[in-house]
Enzyme design. Sequence first.
Site, PDB file in Angstrom:
ATOM      1  N   ASP A   1       3.967  -9.516   7.587  1.00 44.17           N
ATOM      2  CA  ASP A   1       2.726 -10.030   7.027  1.00 44.17           C
ATOM      3  C   ASP A   1       3.008 -11.306   6.243  1.00 44.17           C
ATOM      4  O   ASP A   1       4.118 -11.502   5.729  1.00 44.17           O
ATOM      5  CB  ASP A   1       2.087  -8.991   6.111  1.00 44.17           C
TER       6      ASP A   1
ATOM      7  N   TYR B   1      13.709  -2.087   3.948  1.00 50.98           N
ATOM      8  CA  TYR B   1      12.776  -2.860   3.135  1.00 50.98           C
ATOM      9  C   TYR B   1      13.019  -2.603   1.651  1.00 50.98           C
ATOM     10  O   TYR B   1      13.453  -1.525   1.256  1.00 50.98           O
ATOM     11  CB  TYR B   1      11.329  -2.454   3.434  1.00 50.98           C
TER      12      TYR B   1
ATOM     13  N   ARG C   1       2.910  -0.184   4.016  1.00 54.80           N
ATOM     14  CA  ARG C   1       1.629  -0.103   3.307  1.00 54.80           C
ATOM     15  C   ARG C   1       1.079   1.321   3.322  1.00 54.80           C
ATOM     16  O   ARG C   1       0.472   1.770   2.349  1.00 54.80           O
ATOM     17  CB  ARG C   1       0.610  -1.053   3.946  1.00 54.80           C
TER      18      ARG C   1
ATOM     19  N   ASP D   1      -2.700  -3.637   0.616  1.00 52.46           N
ATOM     20  CA  ASP D   1      -1.708  -4.546   0.043  1.00 52.46           C
ATOM     21  C   ASP D   1      -2.375  -5.455  -0.981  1.00 52.46           C
ATOM     22  O   ASP D   1      -3.581  -5.357  -1.233  1.00 52.46           O
ATOM     23  CB  ASP D   1      -0.985  -5.345   1.133  1.00 52.46           C
TER      24      ASP D   1
END
Length: 297
Positions: free
Chosen positions: A42, A70, A177, A84
Site C-alpha cells: 500500500d 512485517y 490490516r 488503516d
Amino acid sequence: MIPEGGVVLPVDKPEGPTSHDVVVWARRGLGVRRIGHTGTLDPFASGLLLLCLGPATRLSEYLSGLDKEYIAEVLLGVTTHTLDRDGEILEQRVVPESLSEALLNEALERFVGDIDQIPPQFSAKKVDGERMYRKARRGEVTVLPPVRVTVRELEVLTFDPPRIRLRIVCSSGTYIRAIARDLGDELGVGAHLSGLRRTAVGTFRADEGVPGEALRCEEGPPAASAAWITPATALAHLPQVSASDEEVARLRMGQRIPVSSDVPVGEPLAILGRGELVGVGESDGTLLRPRKVLPGA
C-alpha cells in the site's frame, strides 16, 4: 545493461508512492521496459518489493508465494473504514489502563498458526473480475468467505498503549490490516493499522535492497547492479536439478529430458546449467518437462 536471462531486483520502497510508481521509476532509471513485481505494498507502507526485470518476469509466480515479514504499528481504540491510517475514522474508544502486555500477548496467541481471515473490503482481491477496493469506493459491501492463512511468528516489539508495534512472519496473502482489525475486536477496543514496513520476503531483506528514490537518480543503475539477484539465487528455495549442455539445448527447444526418480514429482523444479538458471520444470517421475525457460547463449 541487465544479463540476458534477466535479474530480480530488491527495492526498499519508501512511504507515499504506489508500488506501480516504483516500477515506473525502475523502467525509466534502468532503461528496462519489461518489469514486474511479486506483490504490492500500500502507498502508506514501506519496505521490500522484489522486481523481476527482463525475462525474469516469468519467474514472478515462484516468488510471490514466499513468506513475508512485517513490522506493524497498530493504534488501539480507533477504527477506520479502510482498516488503516488513510481511512475515515468510524469509532473511537478508550483503551483501559488494565490492558497489560501480558493480556496483549494472550490475545495474540489466538492469531498464531493456521487461521481463518476475512479479507478487508478495501483490498486488491478480485471478486467477479473487479478489485474489491473499487466496489468499496462505490459504497458496496461484499460478503467474503474467510481465507485460510498462516501466521508463523507474532511478537510484541513495543507496548505503549494505545500504540503497539508487532513483528509478524506470515504466509503470502495474509492481510496485516485484518490482523489489526481482529486484534482490536479481540481486545474489545477496536484498532487500525497505523504503520507498516515489509522487512523481508523469503530470505531477502529490505535493508539489502536499492532505496526506491535512488532509482530516480544517476546512482540508480550502479546501485541496482550491485544489489540485483541472479535468477538462480532468486529461486534457490526450489528443489534443483542440474542439466548438461546437451540437455539444456533440448530444454530450450521445449523437449523433455530424463530425470532421476528421487526428484520431487509434480512441483516446480529449478533447472540449472553450469550454475545458471535455465528455467523451471516439472517431473512426472521419469521425464522433466520444461515449464518456463530463460534465454541463454
